[in-house]
Motif scaffolding. Structure first.
Motif, PDB file in Angstrom:
ATOM      1  N   GLY A 194       0.795  -1.219   0.000  1.00 49.11           N
ATOM      2  CA  GLY A 194       0.000   0.000   0.000  1.00 49.11           C
ATOM      3  C   GLY A 194       0.823   1.261   0.000  1.00 49.11           C
ATOM      4  O   GLY A 194       0.301   2.366  -0.210  1.00 49.11           O
ATOM      5  N   GLY A 195       2.115   1.117   0.237  1.00 47.33           N
ATOM      6  CA  GLY A 195       2.990   2.270   0.298  1.00 47.33           C
ATOM      7  C   GLY A 195       3.415   2.759  -1.073  1.00 47.33           C
ATOM      8  O   GLY A 195       3.006   2.223  -2.108  1.00 47.33           O
ATOM      9  N   SER A 196       4.254   3.787  -1.062  1.00 47.56           N
ATOM     10  CA  SER A 196       4.725   4.416  -2.296  1.00 47.56           C
ATOM     11  C   SER A 196       6.237   4.549  -2.276  1.00 47.56           C
ATOM     12  O   SER A 196       6.855   4.630  -1.202  1.00 47.56           O
ATOM     13  N   TYR A 228       2.272   1.384 -20.209  1.00 48.07           N
ATOM     14  CA  TYR A 228       2.393   0.531 -19.029  1.00 48.07           C
ATOM     15  C   TYR A 228       1.681  -0.798 -19.279  1.00 48.07           C
ATOM     16  O   TYR A 228       0.650  -0.838 -19.955  1.00 48.07           O
ATOM     17  N   PRO A 229       2.185  -1.874 -18.672  1.00 48.58           N
ATOM     18  CA  PRO A 229       1.430  -3.125 -18.735  1.00 48.58           C
ATOM     19  C   PRO A 229       0.257  -3.072 -17.763  1.00 48.58           C
ATOM     20  O   PRO A 229       0.226  -2.240 -16.842  1.00 48.58           O
ATOM     21  N   ASP A 230      -0.685  -3.963 -17.938  1.00 47.32           N
ATOM     22  CA  ASP A 230      -1.865  -3.983 -17.070  1.00 47.32           C
ATOM     23  C   ASP A 230      -1.495  -4.152 -15.602  1.00 47.32           C
ATOM     24  O   ASP A 230      -2.200  -3.647 -14.723  1.00 47.32           O
ATOM     25  N   SER A 231      -0.416  -4.858 -15.333  1.00 50.24           N
ATOM     26  CA  SER A 231      -0.054  -5.171 -13.946  1.00 50.24           C
ATOM     27  C   SER A 231       0.268  -3.928 -13.115  1.00 50.24           C
ATOM     28  O   SER A 231       0.179  -3.971 -11.888  1.00 50.24           O
ATOM     29  N   VAL A 232       0.648  -2.825 -13.774  1.00 52.98           N
ATOM     30  CA  VAL A 232       1.026  -1.624 -13.013  1.00 52.98           C
ATOM     31  C   VAL A 232       0.263  -0.376 -13.448  1.00 52.98           C
ATOM     32  O   VAL A 232       0.394   0.668 -12.802  1.00 52.98           O
ATOM     33  N   ARG A 233      -0.521  -0.473 -14.503  1.00 48.59           N
ATOM     34  CA  ARG A 233      -1.211   0.719 -15.019  1.00 48.59           C
ATOM     35  C   ARG A 233      -2.107   1.311 -13.933  1.00 48.59           C
ATOM     36  O   ARG A 233      -2.851   0.608 -13.248  1.00 48.59           O
ATOM     37  N   GLY A 234      -2.001   2.623 -13.779  1.00 44.47           N
ATOM     38  CA  GLY A 234      -2.769   3.305 -12.745  1.00 44.47           C
ATOM     39  C   GLY A 234      -2.048   3.402 -11.421  1.00 44.47           C
ATOM     40  O   GLY A 234      -2.449   4.181 -10.551  1.00 44.47           O
ATOM     41  N   ARG A 235      -0.985   2.634 -11.263  1.00 44.65           N
ATOM     42  CA  ARG A 235      -0.213   2.679 -10.019  1.00 44.65           C
ATOM     43  C   ARG A 235       1.199   3.228 -10.245  1.00 44.65           C
ATOM     44  O   ARG A 235       1.764   3.844  -9.327  1.00 44.65           O
ATOM     45  N   PHE A 236       1.754   3.013 -11.410  1.00 46.79           N
ATOM     46  CA  PHE A 236       3.114   3.470 -11.718  1.00 46.79           C
ATOM     47  C   PHE A 236       3.048   4.614 -12.728  1.00 46.79           C
ATOM     48  O   PHE A 236       2.222   4.595 -13.640  1.00 46.79           O
ATOM     49  N   THR A 237       3.966   5.557 -12.586  1.00 51.32           N
ATOM     50  CA  THR A 237       4.056   6.671 -13.526  1.00 51.32           C
ATOM     51  C   THR A 237       5.517   6.958 -13.839  1.00 51.32           C
ATOM     52  O   THR A 237       6.314   7.181 -12.915  1.00 51.32           O
ATOM     53  N   ILE A 238       5.849   6.967 -15.120  1.00 47.71           N
ATOM     54  CA  ILE A 238       7.195   7.341 -15.550  1.00 47.71           C
ATOM     55  C   ILE A 238       7.162   8.802 -15.964  1.00 47.71           C
ATOM     56  O   ILE A 238       6.208   9.266 -16.605  1.00 47.71           O
ATOM     57  N   LEU A 273      10.407   6.942 -11.704  1.00 42.83           N
ATOM     58  CA  LEU A 273       9.305   5.984 -11.685  1.00 42.83           C
ATOM     59  C   LEU A 273       8.609   6.154 -10.347  1.00 42.83           C
ATOM     60  O   LEU A 273       9.150   5.764  -9.305  1.00 42.83           O
ATOM     61  N   GLN A 274       7.437   6.766 -10.380  1.00 39.27           N
ATOM     62  CA  GLN A 274       6.628   6.919  -9.183  1.00 39.27           C
ATOM     63  C   GLN A 274       5.747   5.688  -9.053  1.00 39.27           C
ATOM     64  O   GLN A 274       5.021   5.347  -9.991  1.00 39.27           O
ATOM     65  N   MET A 275       5.818   5.046  -7.901  1.00 35.84           N
ATOM     66  CA  MET A 275       5.042   3.821  -7.662  1.00 35.84           C
ATOM     67  C   MET A 275       4.172   4.029  -6.440  1.00 35.84           C
ATOM     68  O   MET A 275       4.660   4.469  -5.396  1.00 35.84           O
ATOM     69  N   LYS A 276       2.897   3.712  -6.562  1.00 39.80           N
ATOM     70  CA  LYS A 276       1.971   3.830  -5.435  1.00 39.80           C
ATOM     71  C   LYS A 276       1.168   2.545  -5.317  1.00 39.80           C
ATOM     72  O   LYS A 276       1.187   1.696  -6.212  1.00 39.80           O
ATOM     73  N   TRP A 325      21.817   0.242 -19.714  1.00 37.28           N
ATOM     74  CA  TRP A 325      21.140  -0.216 -18.510  1.00 37.28           C
ATOM     75  C   TRP A 325      21.865   0.276 -17.265  1.00 37.28           C
ATOM     76  O   TRP A 325      23.094   0.378 -17.240  1.00 37.28           O
ATOM     77  N   GLY A 326      21.058   0.551 -16.244  1.00 33.83           N
ATOM     78  CA  GLY A 326      21.636   0.881 -14.957  1.00 33.83           C
ATOM     79  C   GLY A 326      21.957  -0.391 -14.182  1.00 33.83           C
ATOM     80  O   GLY A 326      21.740  -1.508 -14.660  1.00 33.83           O
ATOM     81  N   GLN A 327      22.436  -0.201 -12.967  1.00 36.38           N
ATOM     82  CA  GLN A 327      22.871  -1.329 -12.145  1.00 36.38           C
ATOM     83  C   GLN A 327      21.726  -1.958 -11.360  1.00 36.38           C
ATOM     84  O   GLN A 327      21.880  -3.054 -10.815  1.00 36.38           O
ATOM     85  N   GLY A 328      20.603  -1.269 -11.280  1.00 37.53           N
ATOM     86  CA  GLY A 328      19.440  -1.807 -10.581  1.00 37.53           C
ATOM     87  C   GLY A 328      19.325  -1.303  -9.161  1.00 37.53           C
ATOM     88  O   GLY A 328      20.323  -0.968  -8.512  1.00 37.53           O
ATOM     89  N   THR A 329      18.096  -1.248  -8.676  1.00 41.68           N
ATOM     90  CA  THR A 329      17.827  -0.862  -7.302  1.00 41.68           C
ATOM     91  C   THR A 329      16.714  -1.770  -6.767  1.00 41.68           C
ATOM     92  O   THR A 329      15.736  -2.049  -7.457  1.00 41.68           O
ATOM     93  N   GLN A 330      16.897  -2.243  -5.540  1.00 39.60           N
ATOM     94  CA  GLN A 330      15.998  -3.249  -4.973  1.00 39.60           C
ATOM     95  C   GLN A 330      14.764  -2.609  -4.355  1.00 39.60           C
ATOM     96  O   GLN A 330      14.870  -1.677  -3.542  1.00 39.60           O
ATOM     97  N   VAL A 331      13.608  -3.133  -4.711  1.00 35.80           N
ATOM     98  CA  VAL A 331      12.343  -2.747  -4.093  1.00 35.80           C
ATOM     99  C   VAL A 331      11.752  -3.995  -3.435  1.00 35.80           C
ATOM    100  O   VAL A 331      11.595  -5.031  -4.087  1.00 35.80           O
ATOM    101  N   THR A 332      11.458  -3.882  -2.158  1.00 40.18           N
ATOM    102  CA  THR A 332      10.853  -4.984  -1.421  1.00 40.18           C
ATOM    103  C   THR A 332       9.575  -4.492  -0.775  1.00 40.18           C
ATOM    104  O   THR A 332       9.583  -3.496  -0.045  1.00 40.18           O
ATOM    105  N   VAL A 333       8.475  -5.188  -1.054  1.00 41.88           N
ATOM    106  CA  VAL A 333       7.177  -4.808  -0.512  1.00 41.88           C
ATOM    107  C   VAL A 333       6.687  -5.946   0.378  1.00 41.88           C
ATOM    108  O   VAL A 333       6.519  -7.079  -0.086  1.00 41.88           O
ATOM    109  N   SER A 334       6.459  -5.644   1.632  1.00 44.40           N
ATOM    110  CA  SER A 334       6.022  -6.667   2.575  1.00 44.40           C
ATOM    111  C   SER A 334       4.526  -6.540   2.834  1.00 44.40           C
ATOM    112  O   SER A 334       3.969  -5.446   2.817  1.00 44.40           O
ATOM    113  N   SER A 335       3.915  -7.668   3.122  1.00 42.56           N
ATOM    114  CA  SER A 335       2.456  -7.676   3.345  1.00 42.56           C
ATOM    115  C   SER A 335       2.119  -7.460   4.803  1.00 42.56           C
ATOM    116  O   SER A 335       2.989  -7.464   5.667  1.00 42.56           O
TER     117      SER A 335
END
Length: 123
Positions: A15-17, A59-69, A80-83, A113-123
């Motif tokens: 639920g976070g951003s 955007y793919p369906d999996s993130v449309r409406g939640r992610f914004t580039i 990349l704004q993620m909510k 390509w960049g080196q990557g950054t880790q996003v972890t979302v816990s329930s």
């Protein structure tokens, strides 16, 4: 040579951003096709957002409406704004850039390509 450096990955509750940043050097982002991808362990890399040289986005369906580039052209940064994050959004997120064809056509091909950054979302 185009170089990309991502930042902003973190651990958050469902639920976070988060806002990821991609600092681009070597070419102005006005003249680059830009995208964000992610890859979770054991899964294929997935494109989650794309922006062409006219800042038209997709955007793919999996993130449309939640992610914004978005692009900060003054500072040559792509965000990349993620909510409303979900545990299934957990992955390493990569910024990618490609040269447009014929001056302004983005064909979905990314050479940098960049080196990557880790996003972890816990329930």
């Amino acid at each position: 040579q185009v170089q990309l450096v991502e930042s902003g990955g973190d651990s958050v509750q469902a639920g976070g951003s988060l806002r990821l940043s991609c600092v681009v050097s070597g070419r102005v982002i006005n003249r680059l096709c830009m995208a964000w991808f992610r890859q979770a362990p054991g899964k294929a890399r997935e494109e989650v957002a794309a922006s062409d040289v006219f800042s038209v986005t997709g955007y793919p369906d999996s993130v449309r409406g939640r992610f914004t580039i978005s692009r900060d052209k003054d500072n040559n940064i792509v965000y990349l704004q993620m909510k409303s994050l979900k545990p299934e959004d957990s992955a390493v997120y990569y910024c990618a850039a490609g040269m447009p064809r014929h001056g302004d056509f983005c064909a979905g091909e990314y050479n940098y390509w960049g080196q990557g950054t880790q996003v972890t979302v816990s329930s």
